[in-house]
Design a protein around this motif. Structure first.
Motif, PDB file in Angstrom:
ATOM      1  N   ARG A 112      41.151  41.222  40.175  1.00  0.00           N
ATOM      2  CA  ARG A 112      39.976  41.349  39.305  1.00  0.00           C
ATOM      3  C   ARG A 112      39.857  42.793  38.851  1.00  0.00           C
ATOM      4  N   GLU A 114      37.803  45.140  38.516  1.00  0.00           N
ATOM      5  CA  GLU A 114      36.484  45.650  38.887  1.00  0.00           C
ATOM      6  C   GLU A 114      36.575  47.149  39.084  1.00  0.00           C
ATOM      7  N   GLY A 119      35.898  48.699  49.838  1.00  0.00           N
ATOM      8  CA  GLY A 119      35.672  47.260  49.956  1.00  0.00           C
ATOM      9  C   GLY A 119      35.791  46.505  48.644  1.00  0.00           C
ATOM     10  N   TYR A 121      38.483  46.170  45.407  1.00  0.00           N
ATOM     11  CA  TYR A 121      39.783  46.565  44.871  1.00  0.00           C
ATOM     12  C   TYR A 121      40.154  45.663  43.713  1.00  0.00           C
ATOM     13  N   GLN A 126      42.453  37.101  49.803  1.00  0.00           N
ATOM     14  CA  GLN A 126      41.447  36.176  50.313  1.00  0.00           C
ATOM     15  C   GLN A 126      42.079  35.172  51.262  1.00  0.00           C
ATOM     16  N   ARG A 257      25.297  33.069  43.582  1.00  0.00           N
ATOM     17  CA  ARG A 257      26.741  33.252  43.465  1.00  0.00           C
ATOM     18  C   ARG A 257      27.124  33.462  42.007  1.00  0.00           C
ATOM     19  N   ALA A 279      29.474  41.579  51.483  1.00  0.00           N
ATOM     20  CA  ALA A 279      29.827  40.168  51.655  1.00  0.00           C
ATOM     21  C   ALA A 279      31.253  40.068  52.170  1.00  0.00           C
ATOM     22  N   VAL A 280      31.387  39.503  53.362  1.00  0.00           N
ATOM     23  CA  VAL A 280      32.740  39.381  53.928  1.00  0.00           C
ATOM     24  C   VAL A 280      33.344  38.033  53.553  1.00  0.00           C
TER      25      VAL A 280
HETATM   26  P1  AMP Z   1      34.084  35.582  45.610  1.00  0.00           P
HETATM   27  O1  AMP Z   1      35.341  34.868  45.225  1.00  0.00           O
HETATM   28  O2  AMP Z   1      33.619  36.562  44.581  1.00  0.00           O
HETATM   29  O3  AMP Z   1      33.027  34.667  46.108  1.00  0.00           O
HETATM   30  O4  AMP Z   1      34.470  36.488  46.851  1.00  0.00           O
HETATM   31  C1  AMP Z   1      34.711  35.991  48.125  1.00  0.00           C
HETATM   32  C2  AMP Z   1      34.993  37.161  49.052  1.00  0.00           C
HETATM   33  O5  AMP Z   1      36.145  37.859  48.594  1.00  0.00           O
HETATM   34  C3  AMP Z   1      33.895  38.208  49.058  1.00  0.00           C
HETATM   35  O6  AMP Z   1      32.908  37.876  49.977  1.00  0.00           O
HETATM   36  C4  AMP Z   1      34.652  39.454  49.441  1.00  0.00           C
HETATM   37  O7  AMP Z   1      34.804  39.517  50.833  1.00  0.00           O
HETATM   38  C5  AMP Z   1      36.005  39.240  48.807  1.00  0.00           C
HETATM   39  N1  AMP Z   1      36.115  39.959  47.516  1.00  0.00           N
HETATM   40  C6  AMP Z   1      35.692  39.558  46.306  1.00  0.00           C
HETATM   41  N2  AMP Z   1      35.995  40.460  45.359  1.00  0.00           N
HETATM   42  C7  AMP Z   1      36.636  41.466  45.983  1.00  0.00           C
HETATM   43  C8  AMP Z   1      37.232  42.708  45.552  1.00  0.00           C
HETATM   44  N3  AMP Z   1      37.237  43.089  44.265  1.00  0.00           N
HETATM   45  N4  AMP Z   1      37.805  43.495  46.487  1.00  0.00           N
HETATM   46  C9  AMP Z   1      37.829  43.132  47.781  1.00  0.00           C
HETATM   47  N5  AMP Z   1      37.295  41.985  48.238  1.00  0.00           N
HETATM   48  C10 AMP Z   1      36.705  41.156  47.366  1.00  0.00           C
END
Ligand code: AMP
Length: 423
Positions: A112, A114, A119, A121, A126, A257, A279-280
């Motif tokens: 992504r 971002e 935390g 990247y 995942q 979400r 959020a972990v």
């Molecule tokens: P999401 O798919 O956005 O619901 O993210 C699920 C989990 O993935 C989050 O709770 C984070 O632990 C991790 N996560 C999401 N985006 C990132 C990111 N850009 N860098 C690191 N971890 C991420």
């Protein structure tokens, strides 16, 4: 000129990789026990898969995807998450007869665009799972109880589970309208993003981090008050089972979400130690997505845990595995190196970490290196030892030394390291 890695893309060095491997092995063990089969999905998909599933109004699709044309001009995207691909695979392979339940787990990198920070990247990993074909609240509770168990087994305590229900296609539109009216009356107090999203996606304002928006939504209508009877019962079932299993949770009605496809149960596991990106893991139910992507009507639920964030918690907990141990074969001189080279192979084949210097060095520098490598034993062989087919074995933790025959090294190390007799 030196070339560095791309911003937001990390090298995972051996010490860290050992923690990751530990996490992965616990993940596979725990989820395997709950009946989730492993699936490995491609990193690249057609862009429209994500645009259609994640939703056009989301941060991910609006501004975070790595999208490019391949050589034949098709628009491809590096996957920003795993659910869309998993649903695509489920539909494509019709993995399961209509009444069958399919449970899958996966581990891998997501991408992504971002703004990188601690935390967060641009390439991150995942650990995820998805279940298809079961709409019961038992399934939601199972997944949450299993996740709590996974965190426990990996050595992380104290994550907080936030829980909400987003209702279904029958009751959410009513809530959405109410919220939209509420926000439309206060639109001048919202941030630009929320203002723009009010007509299409008013729920997104609920989890906006801008202080002004938070103030507005603090007194907004609450979604749980708008659930219809089946959704209310479903949510009550989830919370009842969690309580019975001793899994603590907090209801958080602002948690919607960032993805459009969720329905009913949504959840996040938060860890205060992580700072801003707390959020972990997160996930929820998505009972309409399979049909929207061309499959049969199939209820589904899934989650994803962020590896980097989890590893930060594991590194500060006592769950990290030993990355050290074994024996340093300390060869003083070329003949000793030559003699110990096959011995190293035997030790490694016996599953014993065995390091050997291939260049001649002083005993002092070799002992220093052994210390840095964190070995438990040092086996010293110089010219004199070699003549007698012997070695000096030193226990680095006690300083004790003894002489062993070179032919006895492998069984001796086996006994000392694996604690078993050689046959
Ligand atoms: P999401 O798919 O956005 O619901 O993210 C699920 C989990 O993935 C989050 O709770 C984070 O632990 C991790 N996560 C999401 N985006 C990132 C990111 N850009 N860098 C690191 N971890 C991420």
């Amino acid at each position: 000129m030196k070339i560095a890695a791309i911003k937001g893309f990390n090298d995972i060095l051996p010490e860290q990789a050992a923690v990751w491997r530990h996490i992965e092995s616990v993940f596979h063990r725990v989820l395997g026990a709950w009946g989730y089969g492993e699936i490995r999905l491609p990193l690249l998909e057609y862009t429209e898969l994500f645009a259609r599933s994640i939703g056009g109004e989301t941060d991910i699709v609006e501004k975070e995807m790595y999208t490019f044309s391949d050589r034949s001009g098709r628009s491809l995207t590096l996957r920003p998450e795993g659910t869309a691909s998993m649903v695509r695979a489920w539909v494509q392979h019709t993995l399961g007869a209509p009444a069958e339940v399919g449970k899958f787990r996966y581990v891998g990198p997501m991408f992504r665009y971002e703004r990188p920070q601690k935390g967060r990247y641009r390439q991150f990993y995942q650990l995820g799972a998805e279940v298809f074909g079961d709409e019961s609240f038992y399934q939601d509770a199972e997944m949450l109880i299993m996740l709590a168990r996974f965190f426990h087994e990996v050595g992380v305590e104290g994550t907080k589970l936030h829980l909400n229900s987003l209702g279904c296609q029958a009751c959410r539109p009513h809530y959405r309208d109410e919220l939209q009216h509420f926000l439309a009356d206060r639109v001048d107090r919202l941030c630009d993003d929320c203002r723009r999203r009010v007509p299409q996606n008013p729920l997104r304002a609920l989890d906006c981090k801008q202080p002004a928006c938070r103030e507005v939504v603090a007194v907004a209508p609450r979604i749980l008050d708008y659930l219809d009877a089946p959704c209310r019962e479903h949510f009550a079932g989830v919370t009842r089972l969690l309580t019975a299993a001793g899994v603590e949770y907090e209801i958080d009605q602002f948690m919607v979400r960032g993805l459009d496809y969720y329905s009913r149960t949504t959840f996040e596991f938060l860890a205060g130690e992580l700072g801003a990106q707390n959020a972990v893991g997160a996930g929820g139910r998505y009972d309409n997505l399979v049909a929207e992507l061309g499959g049969r009507e199939t209820p589904a639920i899934g989650f994803a845990v962020g590896m980097e964030r989890l590893a930060m918690l594991v590194a500060t907990a006592a769950g990290a595995p030993p990355t050290e141990g074994g024996v340093a074969l300390t060869a003083l001189g070329a003949p000793a190196i030559e003699r110990l080279f096959p011995l190293q192979q035997e030790l490694c084949a016996a599953g014993i970490r065995a390091l050997l210097n291939y260049r001649e060095k002083s005993l002092k520098s070799l002992l220093k290196k052994a210390d840095r490598d964190g070995v438990r034993y040092v086996l010293i062989v110089g010219d004199q030892e070699l003549e007698r087919e012997e070695a000096t074995l030193r226990d680095m933790s006690t300083g004790e030394q003894r002489t062993v025959l070179l032919t006895e090294v492998v069984p001796t190390m086996r006994r000392m390291i694996h604690g078993r007799q050689d046959n």
